[in-house]
Design a protein around this motif. Structure first.
Motif, PDB file in Angstrom:
ATOM      1  N   ARG A  20       0.814  -1.218   0.000  1.00 57.80           N
ATOM      2  CA  ARG A  20       0.000   0.000   0.000  1.00 57.80           C
ATOM      3  C   ARG A  20       0.850   1.272   0.000  1.00 57.80           C
ATOM      4  NH1 ARG A  20      -2.986  -1.114   5.449  1.00 57.80           N
ATOM      5  NH2 ARG A  20      -0.915  -1.972   5.806  1.00 57.80           N
ATOM      6  N   PHE A  21       2.047   1.191   0.579  1.00 53.86           N
ATOM      7  CA  PHE A  21       2.837   2.410   0.799  1.00 53.86           C
ATOM      8  C   PHE A  21       4.191   2.410   0.103  1.00 53.86           C
ATOM      9  CE2 PHE A  21       0.455   1.522   4.828  1.00 53.86           C
ATOM     10  CZ  PHE A  21      -0.572   2.416   4.583  1.00 53.86           C
ATOM     11  N   LYS A  22       4.478   1.375  -0.662  1.00 48.12           N
ATOM     12  CA  LYS A  22       5.838   1.225  -1.193  1.00 48.12           C
ATOM     13  C   LYS A  22       6.282   2.380  -2.096  1.00 48.12           C
ATOM     14  CE  LYS A  22       4.570  -2.058  -4.896  1.00 48.12           C
ATOM     15  NZ  LYS A  22       4.624  -1.134  -6.025  1.00 48.12           N
ATOM     16  N   ASP A  23       5.334   3.083  -2.714  1.00 43.16           N
ATOM     17  CA  ASP A  23       5.687   4.201  -3.588  1.00 43.16           C
ATOM     18  C   ASP A  23       5.539   5.562  -2.909  1.00 43.16           C
ATOM     19  OD1 ASP A  23       6.255   2.492  -5.746  1.00 43.16           O
ATOM     20  OD2 ASP A  23       4.124   2.360  -6.236  1.00 43.16           O
ATOM     21  N   MET A  24       5.266   5.565  -1.621  1.00 47.50           N
ATOM     22  CA  MET A  24       5.067   6.823  -0.900  1.00 47.50           C
ATOM     23  C   MET A  24       6.384   7.591  -0.798  1.00 47.50           C
ATOM     24  SD  MET A  24       3.265   7.427   2.797  1.00 47.50           S
ATOM     25  CE  MET A  24       4.600   6.850   3.805  1.00 47.50           C
ATOM     26  N   PRO A  25       6.375   8.902  -1.143  1.00 45.19           N
ATOM     27  CA  PRO A  25       7.599   9.691  -1.010  1.00 45.19           C
ATOM     28  C   PRO A  25       8.033   9.789   0.450  1.00 45.19           C
ATOM     29  CG  PRO A  25       5.955  10.860  -2.307  1.00 45.19           C
ATOM     30  CD  PRO A  25       5.266   9.684  -1.692  1.00 45.19           C
ATOM     31  N   VAL A  26       9.306   9.565   0.709  1.00 48.90           N
ATOM     32  CA  VAL A  26       9.837   9.638   2.069  1.00 48.90           C
ATOM     33  C   VAL A  26      11.055  10.557   2.115  1.00 48.90           C
ATOM     34  CG1 VAL A  26      10.883   8.353   3.974  1.00 48.90           C
ATOM     35  CG2 VAL A  26       9.014   7.323   2.664  1.00 48.90           C
ATOM     36  N   LEU A  27      10.962  11.567   2.984  1.00 51.97           N
ATOM     37  CA  LEU A  27      12.072  12.490   3.236  1.00 51.97           C
ATOM     38  C   LEU A  27      12.637  12.172   4.609  1.00 51.97           C
ATOM     39  CD1 LEU A  27      13.652  15.218   2.699  1.00 51.97           C
ATOM     40  CD2 LEU A  27      11.719  16.369   3.733  1.00 51.97           C
ATOM     41  N   LEU A  28      13.902  11.844   4.675  1.00 52.85           N
ATOM     42  CA  LEU A  28      14.535  11.554   5.961  1.00 52.85           C
ATOM     43  C   LEU A  28      15.144  12.818   6.544  1.00 52.85           C
ATOM     44  CD1 LEU A  28      16.396   8.151   5.395  1.00 52.85           C
ATOM     45  CD2 LEU A  28      14.184   8.538   6.496  1.00 52.85           C
ATOM     46  N   LEU A  29      15.031  12.898   7.870  1.00 50.32           N
ATOM     47  CA  LEU A  29      15.492  14.076   8.599  1.00 50.32           C
ATOM     48  C   LEU A  29      16.426  13.586   9.698  1.00 50.32           C
ATOM     49  CD1 LEU A  29      14.142  16.811   7.982  1.00 50.32           C
ATOM     50  CD2 LEU A  29      12.609  16.389   9.899  1.00 50.32           C
ATOM     51  N   THR A  30      17.601  14.144   9.804  1.00 50.30           N
ATOM     52  CA  THR A  30      18.465  13.703  10.892  1.00 50.30           C
ATOM     53  C   THR A  30      19.437  14.774  11.309  1.00 50.30           C
ATOM     54  OG1 THR A  30      19.999  12.032  11.666  1.00 50.30           O
ATOM     55  CG2 THR A  30      20.169  12.666   9.368  1.00 50.30           C
ATOM     56  N   ILE A  31      19.846  14.701  12.563  1.00 53.66           N
ATOM     57  CA  ILE A  31      20.809  15.642  13.090  1.00 53.66           C
ATOM     58  C   ILE A  31      22.220  15.163  12.732  1.00 53.66           C
ATOM     59  CG2 ILE A  31      21.181  14.591  15.365  1.00 53.66           C
ATOM     60  CD1 ILE A  31      20.428  17.657  16.290  1.00 53.66           C
ATOM     61  N   ARG A  32      22.331  13.916  12.375  1.00 55.07           N
ATOM     62  CA  ARG A  32      23.635  13.372  12.006  1.00 55.07           C
ATOM     63  C   ARG A  32      23.888  13.601  10.533  1.00 55.07           C
ATOM     64  NH1 ARG A  32      23.215   7.645  14.779  1.00 55.07           N
ATOM     65  NH2 ARG A  32      23.897   7.017  12.722  1.00 55.07           N
TER      66      ARG A  32
END
Ligand code: MG
Length: 124
Positions: free
Chosen positions: A71-83
């Motif tokens: 259901r979600f495999k094509d969902m855009p994902v933005l990763l956010l990190t302090i590292r």
């Protein structure tokens, strides 16, 4: 459009929520990956902004769960990190992240990146 947000840092979670809400997005924010995953399964979302370092289920694990769910495999994902370590970014991209932003970020840049993902991947 609903944006799933997961960050264990209260300050950043509030900031991301406020910035994206002000930009017109509906935000579903959670303090760890497990809670975000449960929410996603129950209510869905169009796009995700995920912190990497979180307790219980981190952003990389959540990204993995998203990419293996039909259901979600094509969902855009933005990763956010302090590292800012290169290996984190490479691992994120290898797991299927679409973009990457290092904290602290400029509010307008966050909105711009989310809009690009929305436009390119979702065709809006
Ligand atoms: Mg964190």
């Amino acid at each position: 459009m609903k944006v799933l947000v997961a960050d264990d840092d209260n300050t950043f979670r509030s900031l991301v929520t406020e910035v994206l809400s002000d930009a017109g997005y509906e935000v579903s924010a959670h303090e760890n990956g497990r809670l975000a995953w449960e929410s996603l399964q129950a209510e869905g979302a169009g796009l995700a902004v995920l912190d990497i370092n979180m307790p219980e289920m981190d952003g990389i694990q959540l990204l993995g769960a998203i990419r293996t769910d039909e259901r979600f495999k094509d969902m855009p994902v933005l990763l956010l990190t302090i590292r800012a370590f290169t290996e984190d970014q490479i691992q994120g991209y290898e797991k299927g992240a679409d973009d990457y932003l290092t904290k602290p970020f400029d509010n307008d840049v966050l909105v711009a990146r989310v809009k690009v993902l929305e436009r390119r991947i979702l065709g809006h």
